[in-house]
Scaffold this motif. Sequence first.
Motif, PDB file in Angstrom:
ATOM      1  N   GLN A   1       0.844  -1.188   0.000  1.00  0.00           N
ATOM      2  CA  GLN A   1       0.000   0.000   0.000  1.00  0.00           C
ATOM      3  C   GLN A   1       0.883   1.242   0.000  1.00  0.00           C
ATOM      4  OE1 GLN A   1      -2.747   0.148   3.239  1.00  0.00           O
ATOM      5  NE2 GLN A   1      -3.578   2.124   2.658  1.00  0.00           N
ATOM      6  N   LEU A   2       0.586   2.165  -0.906  1.00  0.00           N
ATOM      7  CA  LEU A   2       1.380   3.377  -1.018  1.00  0.00           C
ATOM      8  C   LEU A   2       1.072   4.304   0.144  1.00  0.00           C
ATOM      9  CD1 LEU A   2       2.122   5.254  -4.247  1.00  0.00           C
ATOM     10  CD2 LEU A   2       1.501   6.552  -2.194  1.00  0.00           C
ATOM     11  N   GLN A   3       2.136   4.785   0.791  1.00  0.00           N
ATOM     12  CA  GLN A   3       1.968   5.715   1.899  1.00  0.00           C
ATOM     13  C   GLN A   3       2.979   6.843   1.801  1.00  0.00           C
ATOM     14  OE1 GLN A   3       2.221   3.105   5.397  1.00  0.00           O
ATOM     15  NE2 GLN A   3       0.036   3.435   5.714  1.00  0.00           N
ATOM     16  N   ILE A   4       2.535   8.004   2.228  1.00  0.00           N
ATOM     17  CA  ILE A   4       3.391   9.181   2.281  1.00  0.00           C
ATOM     18  C   ILE A   4       3.188   9.828   3.638  1.00  0.00           C
ATOM     19  CG2 ILE A   4       3.817  11.473   1.330  1.00  0.00           C
ATOM     20  CD1 ILE A   4       2.896  10.473  -1.359  1.00  0.00           C
ATOM     21  N   GLU A   5       4.278  10.191   4.292  1.00  0.00           N
ATOM     22  CA  GLU A   5       4.164  10.805   5.604  1.00  0.00           C
ATOM     23  C   GLU A   5       5.170  11.932   5.746  1.00  0.00           C
ATOM     24  OE1 GLU A   5       4.440   8.084   8.818  1.00  0.00           O
ATOM     25  OE2 GLU A   5       4.051   9.582  10.353  1.00  0.00           O
ATOM     26  N   GLU A   6       4.671  13.106   6.110  1.00  0.00           N
ATOM     27  CA  GLU A   6       5.520  14.267   6.303  1.00  0.00           C
ATOM     28  C   GLU A   6       5.918  14.406   7.773  1.00  0.00           C
ATOM     29  OE1 GLU A   6       2.125  15.486   3.456  1.00  0.00           O
ATOM     30  OE2 GLU A   6       2.361  14.433   5.353  1.00  0.00           O
ATOM     31  N   SER A   7       7.040  15.065   7.991  1.00  0.00           N
ATOM     32  CA  SER A   7       7.488  15.390   9.341  1.00  0.00           C
ATOM     33  C   SER A   7       8.401  16.606   9.270  1.00  0.00           C
ATOM     34  CB  SER A   7       8.216  14.207   9.985  1.00  0.00           C
ATOM     35  OG  SER A   7       9.374  13.873   9.240  1.00  0.00           O
ATOM     36  N   ALA A  24       8.282   7.902   1.992  1.00  0.00           N
ATOM     37  CA  ALA A  24       7.369   7.190   1.094  1.00  0.00           C
ATOM     38  C   ALA A  24       7.590   5.689   1.182  1.00  0.00           C
ATOM     39  CB  ALA A  24       7.583   7.656  -0.341  1.00  0.00           C
ATOM     40  N   SER A  25       6.520   4.948   0.965  1.00  0.00           N
ATOM     41  CA  SER A  25       6.623   3.496   0.950  1.00  0.00           C
ATOM     42  C   SER A  25       5.546   2.930   0.050  1.00  0.00           C
ATOM     43  CB  SER A  25       6.481   2.924   2.359  1.00  0.00           C
ATOM     44  OG  SER A  25       5.219   3.241   2.903  1.00  0.00           O
ATOM     45  N   GLY A  26       5.788   1.720  -0.451  1.00  0.00           N
ATOM     46  CA  GLY A  26       4.774   1.034  -1.240  1.00  0.00           C
ATOM     47  C   GLY A  26       4.799   1.325  -2.725  1.00  0.00           C
ATOM     48  N   PHE A  27       5.803   2.055  -3.206  1.00  0.00           N
ATOM     49  CA  PHE A  27       5.891   2.299  -4.642  1.00  0.00           C
ATOM     50  C   PHE A  27       7.352   2.539  -5.020  1.00  0.00           C
ATOM     51  CE2 PHE A  27       6.427   6.968  -4.623  1.00  0.00           C
ATOM     52  CZ  PHE A  27       6.018   7.275  -3.341  1.00  0.00           C
ATOM     53  N   ASN A  28       7.614   2.442  -6.335  1.00  0.00           N
ATOM     54  CA  ASN A  28       8.970   2.630  -6.833  1.00  0.00           C
ATOM     55  C   ASN A  28       9.282   4.119  -6.887  1.00  0.00           C
ATOM     56  OD1 ASN A  28      11.433   2.625  -8.063  1.00  0.00           O
ATOM     57  ND2 ASN A  28      10.870   1.131  -9.631  1.00  0.00           N
ATOM     58  N   PHE A  29       9.915   4.595  -5.850  1.00  0.00           N
ATOM     59  CA  PHE A  29      10.165   6.016  -5.639  1.00  0.00           C
ATOM     60  C   PHE A  29      10.808   6.680  -6.839  1.00  0.00           C
ATOM     61  CE2 PHE A  29      10.124   9.279  -2.500  1.00  0.00           C
ATOM     62  CZ  PHE A  29      11.272  10.033  -2.658  1.00  0.00           C
ATOM     63  N   ARG A  30      11.721   5.992  -7.481  1.00  0.00           N
ATOM     64  CA  ARG A  30      12.487   6.584  -8.584  1.00  0.00           C
ATOM     65  C   ARG A  30      11.616   6.951  -9.778  1.00  0.00           C
ATOM     66  NH1 ARG A  30      16.038   3.100  -6.175  1.00  0.00           N
ATOM     67  NH2 ARG A  30      18.195   3.802  -5.965  1.00  0.00           N
ATOM     68  N   ASP A  31      10.476   6.328  -9.914  1.00  0.00           N
ATOM     69  CA  ASP A  31       9.626   6.537 -11.087  1.00  0.00           C
ATOM     70  C   ASP A  31       8.641   7.687 -10.915  1.00  0.00           C
ATOM     71  OD1 ASP A  31       9.294   2.962 -11.672  1.00  0.00           O
ATOM     72  OD2 ASP A  31      10.873   4.389 -12.248  1.00  0.00           O
ATOM     73  N   ASP A 114      -1.610  11.979  -7.446  1.00  0.00           N
ATOM     74  CA  ASP A 114      -2.448  10.858  -7.026  1.00  0.00           C
ATOM     75  C   ASP A 114      -2.315  10.525  -5.551  1.00  0.00           C
ATOM     76  OD1 ASP A 114      -1.483   9.392 -10.133  1.00  0.00           O
ATOM     77  OD2 ASP A 114      -3.364  10.417  -9.676  1.00  0.00           O
ATOM     78  N   TYR A 115      -1.191  10.867  -4.951  1.00  0.00           N
ATOM     79  CA  TYR A 115      -0.923  10.437  -3.585  1.00  0.00           C
ATOM     80  C   TYR A 115      -0.509  11.635  -2.746  1.00  0.00           C
ATOM     81  CZ  TYR A 115      -0.763   6.136  -6.234  1.00  0.00           C
ATOM     82  OH  TYR A 115      -1.074   5.114  -7.082  1.00  0.00           O
TER      83      TYR A 115
END
Length: 126
Positions: A1-7, A24-31, A114-115
């Motif tokens: 599952q794609l997740q994004i979290e700021e701090s 970020a997690s759950g997706f290919n960050f480089r793309d 999208d995210y």
Amino acid sequence: QLQIEESGGGLVQPGGSLRLSCAASGFNFRDYTIGWFRQVPGKEREGVSFRRSDGSTSYAQSVRGRFTISRDNDKKALYLQMNSLRPEDTAVYYCAAVRGRLITSELYNVRRYDYWGQGTQVTVSW
């Protein structure tokens, strides 16, 4: 599952600095093109700075020369170093991502992303 979290948000005096992080997690960050928006109550969300999947960057005129965006693909992290902060920089800052490379006119369009993370508050005040 794609997740994004700021701090990294907080209270800082005018002229001070803060460093925001986006994990970020759950997706290919480089793309992905990933960047920062900010929003104050009663106003539309506005684009601040972006780093495309090809490594190129873009900054809003209001932050150019004061903010620096960077990313670490191995750590899947995006950073925003904010220097010489002003009261008008006060806002909730959001990290956003979209797959692929956006042209400049698309980068600042909230509808293209999208995210989204939940946001982190930055307050610049005495």
